[in-house]
Design a protein around this motif. Structure first.
Motif, PDB file in Angstrom:
ATOM      1  N   LEU A 152      49.511  61.814  10.741  1.00  0.00           N
ATOM      2  CA  LEU A 152      48.852  60.811  11.519  1.00  0.00           C
ATOM      3  C   LEU A 152      49.962  60.226  12.610  1.00  0.00           C
ATOM      4  CD1 LEU A 152      46.023  58.938   9.622  1.00  0.00           C
ATOM      5  CD2 LEU A 152      45.839  61.055  11.130  1.00  0.00           C
ATOM      6  N   LEU A 153      51.153  59.791  12.220  1.00  0.00           N
ATOM      7  CA  LEU A 153      51.991  59.360  12.958  1.00  0.00           C
ATOM      8  C   LEU A 153      52.511  60.254  13.871  1.00  0.00           C
ATOM      9  CD1 LEU A 153      53.256  56.428  13.634  1.00  0.00           C
ATOM     10  CD2 LEU A 153      55.157  56.991  11.932  1.00  0.00           C
ATOM     11  N   MET A 154      53.021  61.505  13.458  1.00  0.00           N
ATOM     12  CA  MET A 154      53.399  62.447  14.103  1.00  0.00           C
ATOM     13  C   MET A 154      52.412  63.182  15.104  1.00  0.00           C
ATOM     14  SD  MET A 154      56.661  62.900  12.860  1.00  0.00           S
ATOM     15  CE  MET A 154      57.270  64.617  13.160  1.00  0.00           C
ATOM     16  N   LEU A 155      51.130  63.121  14.588  1.00  0.00           N
ATOM     17  CA  LEU A 155      50.207  63.446  15.605  1.00  0.00           C
ATOM     18  C   LEU A 155      50.007  62.723  16.805  1.00  0.00           C
ATOM     19  CD1 LEU A 155      47.791  65.063  16.619  1.00  0.00           C
ATOM     20  CD2 LEU A 155      46.365  63.529  15.021  1.00  0.00           C
ATOM     21  N   TYR A 156      50.336  61.226  16.691  1.00  0.00           N
ATOM     22  CA  TYR A 156      50.088  60.510  17.838  1.00  0.00           C
ATOM     23  C   TYR A 156      51.294  60.536  18.799  1.00  0.00           C
ATOM     24  CZ  TYR A 156      50.234  56.276  20.737  1.00  0.00           C
ATOM     25  OH  TYR A 156      50.416  55.345  21.594  1.00  0.00           O
ATOM     26  N   CYS A 157      52.408  60.794  18.020  1.00  0.00           N
ATOM     27  CA  CYS A 157      53.714  61.042  18.949  1.00  0.00           C
ATOM     28  C   CYS A 157      53.735  62.081  19.825  1.00  0.00           C
ATOM     29  CB  CYS A 157      55.156  60.781  18.267  1.00  0.00           C
ATOM     30  SG  CYS A 157      55.258  59.145  17.270  1.00  0.00           S
ATOM     31  N   CYS A 158      52.912  63.440  18.947  1.00  0.00           N
ATOM     32  CA  CYS A 158      53.063  64.583  19.746  1.00  0.00           C
ATOM     33  C   CYS A 158      51.832  64.527  20.827  1.00  0.00           C
ATOM     34  CB  CYS A 158      52.598  65.759  18.629  1.00  0.00           C
ATOM     35  SG  CYS A 158      52.618  67.159  19.360  1.00  0.00           S
ATOM     36  N   TYR A 159      50.958  63.872  20.806  1.00  0.00           N
ATOM     37  CA  TYR A 159      49.918  63.313  21.786  1.00  0.00           C
ATOM     38  C   TYR A 159      50.706  62.766  22.809  1.00  0.00           C
ATOM     39  CZ  TYR A 159      46.414  60.566  24.054  1.00  0.00           C
ATOM     40  OH  TYR A 159      45.676  59.818  25.258  1.00  0.00           O
ATOM     41  N   ILE A 160      51.595  61.795  22.723  1.00  0.00           N
ATOM     42  CA  ILE A 160      52.448  61.164  23.910  1.00  0.00           C
ATOM     43  C   ILE A 160      53.026  62.358  24.367  1.00  0.00           C
ATOM     44  CG2 ILE A 160      54.096  59.745  24.491  1.00  0.00           C
ATOM     45  CD1 ILE A 160      53.230  57.891  22.111  1.00  0.00           C
ATOM     46  N   VAL A 161      53.821  63.187  23.881  1.00  0.00           N
ATOM     47  CA  VAL A 161      54.612  64.203  24.235  1.00  0.00           C
ATOM     48  C   VAL A 161      53.652  65.167  25.093  1.00  0.00           C
ATOM     49  CG1 VAL A 161      56.025  66.236  23.963  1.00  0.00           C
ATOM     50  CG2 VAL A 161      56.367  64.142  22.646  1.00  0.00           C
ATOM     51  N   LEU A 162      52.422  65.332  24.671  1.00  0.00           N
ATOM     52  CA  LEU A 162      51.734  66.561  25.414  1.00  0.00           C
ATOM     53  C   LEU A 162      51.154  65.866  26.691  1.00  0.00           C
ATOM     54  CD1 LEU A 162      49.943  69.107  25.378  1.00  0.00           C
ATOM     55  CD2 LEU A 162      48.089  67.764  24.218  1.00  0.00           C
ATOM     56  N   LYS A 163      50.941  64.495  26.624  1.00  0.00           N
ATOM     57  CA  LYS A 163      50.346  64.010  28.010  1.00  0.00           C
ATOM     58  C   LYS A 163      51.447  63.546  28.890  1.00  0.00           C
ATOM     59  CE  LYS A 163      49.434  59.115  26.773  1.00  0.00           C
ATOM     60  NZ  LYS A 163      48.192  58.081  26.672  1.00  0.00           N
ATOM     61  N   SER A 164      52.880  63.799  28.521  1.00  0.00           N
ATOM     62  CA  SER A 164      53.766  63.072  29.302  1.00  0.00           C
ATOM     63  C   SER A 164      54.108  63.572  30.589  1.00  0.00           C
ATOM     64  CB  SER A 164      55.289  62.987  28.171  1.00  0.00           C
ATOM     65  OG  SER A 164      55.497  64.413  28.102  1.00  0.00           O
ATOM     66  N   PRO A 165      53.832  64.957  30.688  1.00  0.00           N
ATOM     67  CA  PRO A 165      53.901  65.541  32.224  1.00  0.00           C
ATOM     68  C   PRO A 165      52.854  64.688  33.061  1.00  0.00           C
ATOM     69  CG  PRO A 165      54.104  67.120  30.525  1.00  0.00           C
ATOM     70  CD  PRO A 165      53.633  65.838  29.893  1.00  0.00           C
ATOM     71  N   LYS A 166      51.961  64.475  32.444  1.00  0.00           N
ATOM     72  CA  LYS A 166      51.064  63.916  33.411  1.00  0.00           C
ATOM     73  C   LYS A 166      51.272  62.410  33.413  1.00  0.00           C
ATOM     74  CE  LYS A 166      47.253  67.016  32.132  1.00  0.00           C
ATOM     75  NZ  LYS A 166      45.758  67.024  31.437  1.00  0.00           N
TER      76      LYS A 166
END
Length: 482
Positions: A152-166
């Motif tokens: 779950l923690l890695m998923l949240y950090c990956c979500y941050i990376v995914l939306k970082s270009p925006k």
């Protein structure tokens, strides 16, 4: 007749008429001035379609605008509603045929199911072999909880990376003392009879520390010298096949061995480990690499057909990966035969607990070998492009430069295989080190900087993301004390 022979994709007029609009794309519909044929006016899907009278009228209209753009007034260029959308562009030929435009703007977009399994295939790797060992180090109950929490923690950090270009020999007692030179043999779980002499002869010529690294040098060094790695990218499907086969192998072995579980929460016995152990950071290090995909998630998601479903597809992919790790880790640990063996005898690579003469295990190793043969040159290519590009300004300066770099890369691998063949420790140190920067520090800092610029950074968010950074640092430091 002269007008009919005039090319519609005129580089002179198109480039002059629209240079003021800042069009830089080679397939820009307004810059190319293509002819448009509606799909209903095409007889079939072959490249030699006959166009209708309605299409011919539209052809004359585009010719008319082309003549207007030849004047000094650039405002007389065709309006936007005349030029079709990019995906509906056809190039017209005076012979009465139309060819659909295709190029870099027409990359095939993947549906959600393809995107999900692409993430699953990319994330799954050799880390799955160390999951049972990591659960053993943390304890069965605590290991399952840590696996879910880390996912779950890695998923949240990956979500941050995914939306970082925006924005072996039987191991009767646990032995975790690495300072003393105790020899612990590997016990081979057997589900059938094997000829011991044949196995010993095979292991003499196929030793993972003495002979196999030298065999791989002869095999991998020439592959690393390929100028392009596109050939190996075609065989990445072997990763999916190998993981699926591992799941089938674990299922069959678990069915034959049966369950061997006893719960001892804090005290260890001769055959069972406690449910809660202080060695749990070893599992968190392994899981940091096992759930790691943060450096390429943006690229994978760019090809998703429905961009609005990116977060959902990412969550489903992480769920599938987590369930796969749970399935393999729990089954191997629960069915490991205790007694007569101790659970502490589970190897960092659980395939090492099976005899080399086991046919199913041999097939699994073969799949993994071919997977690594295709992945290793790709990774070497990335290292070469980054290093050679920075130092020499060229990705392939010369064969001698590339050969020297590849010898260094392969040499490091051979030395590790010879003197420190501990896949569990290598994975946990690699995961904790890379995870500190690419999972915890950089995504959290970028997210907080973005919120601060928007004036939306509150103290709860700052404390939480600061805690993530501290968690990543603690995970790395703890590896040196295990």
């Amino acid at each position: 007749m002269e007008n009919d022979c005039r090319p519609l994709l005129s580089a002179e007029q198109a480039g002059e008429s629209f240079s003021h609009r800042g069009s830089t794309d080679s397939l820009d519909s307004r810059a190319k001035r293509p002819f448009y044929v509606e799909p209903r006016n095409i007889v079939d899907d072959e490249p030699q379609e006959r166009v209708s009278a309605e299409a011919a009228v539209l052809n004359s209209r585009v010719h008319y605008y082309s003549k207007l753009t030849g004047s000094s007034d650039r405002l007389l260029s065709p309006p936007n509603h005349v030029i079709p959308r990019t995906e509906e562009i056809y190039i017209y030929s005076p012979l009465g045929t139309a060819f659909k435009v295709s190029g870099k703007d027409h990359l095939t977009k993947n549906p959600s199911i393809i995107t999900i399994f692409a993430i699953w295939n990319t994330m799954m790797g050799t880390s799955i072999l160390s999951i049972p060992w990591g659960i053993k180090q943390a304890g069965f109950t605590l290991g399952i909880l840590i696996l879910i929490f880390t996912g779950l923690l890695m998923l949240y950090c990956c979500y941050i990376v995914l939306k970082s270009p925006k924005a072996i020999l039987i191991c009767p007692y646990p032995n975790t003392d690495t300072e003393e030179n105790h020899t612990i043999g590997t016990h081979y779980i057997s589900t059938g009879g094997n000829d011991t002499s044949d196995v010993n002869s095979f292991e003499h010529w196929w030793s993972k520390t003495n002979t196999v690294p030298l065999f791989l040098v002869v095999l991998l060094l020439p592959l690393l010298c390929f100028r392009s790695a596109s050939f190996f990218a075609r065989f990445t499907f072997l990763g999916t096949i190998s993981v699926i086969y591992l799941i089938v192998l674990v299922t069959i072995k678990a069915f034959r061995l049966g369950l061997h579980l006893e719960f001892h929460w804090f005290d260890s016995t001769n055959f069972y480990v406690p449910e809660l152990r202080l060695l749990f950071p070893q599992l968190t290090g392994v899981l940091t690499l096992a759930f790691f995909i943060h450096n390429c998630i943006i690229t994978l998601m760019k090809n998703n057909k429905h961009q609005e479903n990116n977060v959902r597809d990412l969550s489903v992919a992480y769920l599938l990966v987590g369930l796969t790790y749970l399935y393999v880790g729990v089954l191997i640990f629960a069915t490991f035969p205790s007694p007569p063996l101790s659970k502490d005898c589970i190897e960092p690579n659980f395939l090492d607990n099976f005899s080399s003469g086991d046919v199913m295990v041999f097939v699994a190793r073969t799949f993994l070998l071919f997977q690594m043969i295709t992945v290793y040159p790709l990774l070497g290519y990335l290292v070469r492009v980054q290093m050679m590009g920075q130092i020499f300004g060229k990705h392939y300066p010369s064969f001698f430069h590339v050969l020297t770099l590849n010898i260094l890369i392969v040499g490091v691998g051979v030395l590790m295989a010879k003197f420190y063949p501990n896949i569990g420790s290598i994975i946990r140190f690699s995961g904790a080190t890379c995870g500190l920067a690419l999972v915890f520090v950089f995504p959290s800092l970028i997210h907080m900087i973005s919120l601060r610029r928007q004036g939306a950074l509150g103290w709860p968010s700052a404390v939480f993301h600061g805690f993530l950074i501290l968690l990543g640092m603690t995970n790395l430091v703890a590896q040196f004390f295990m």
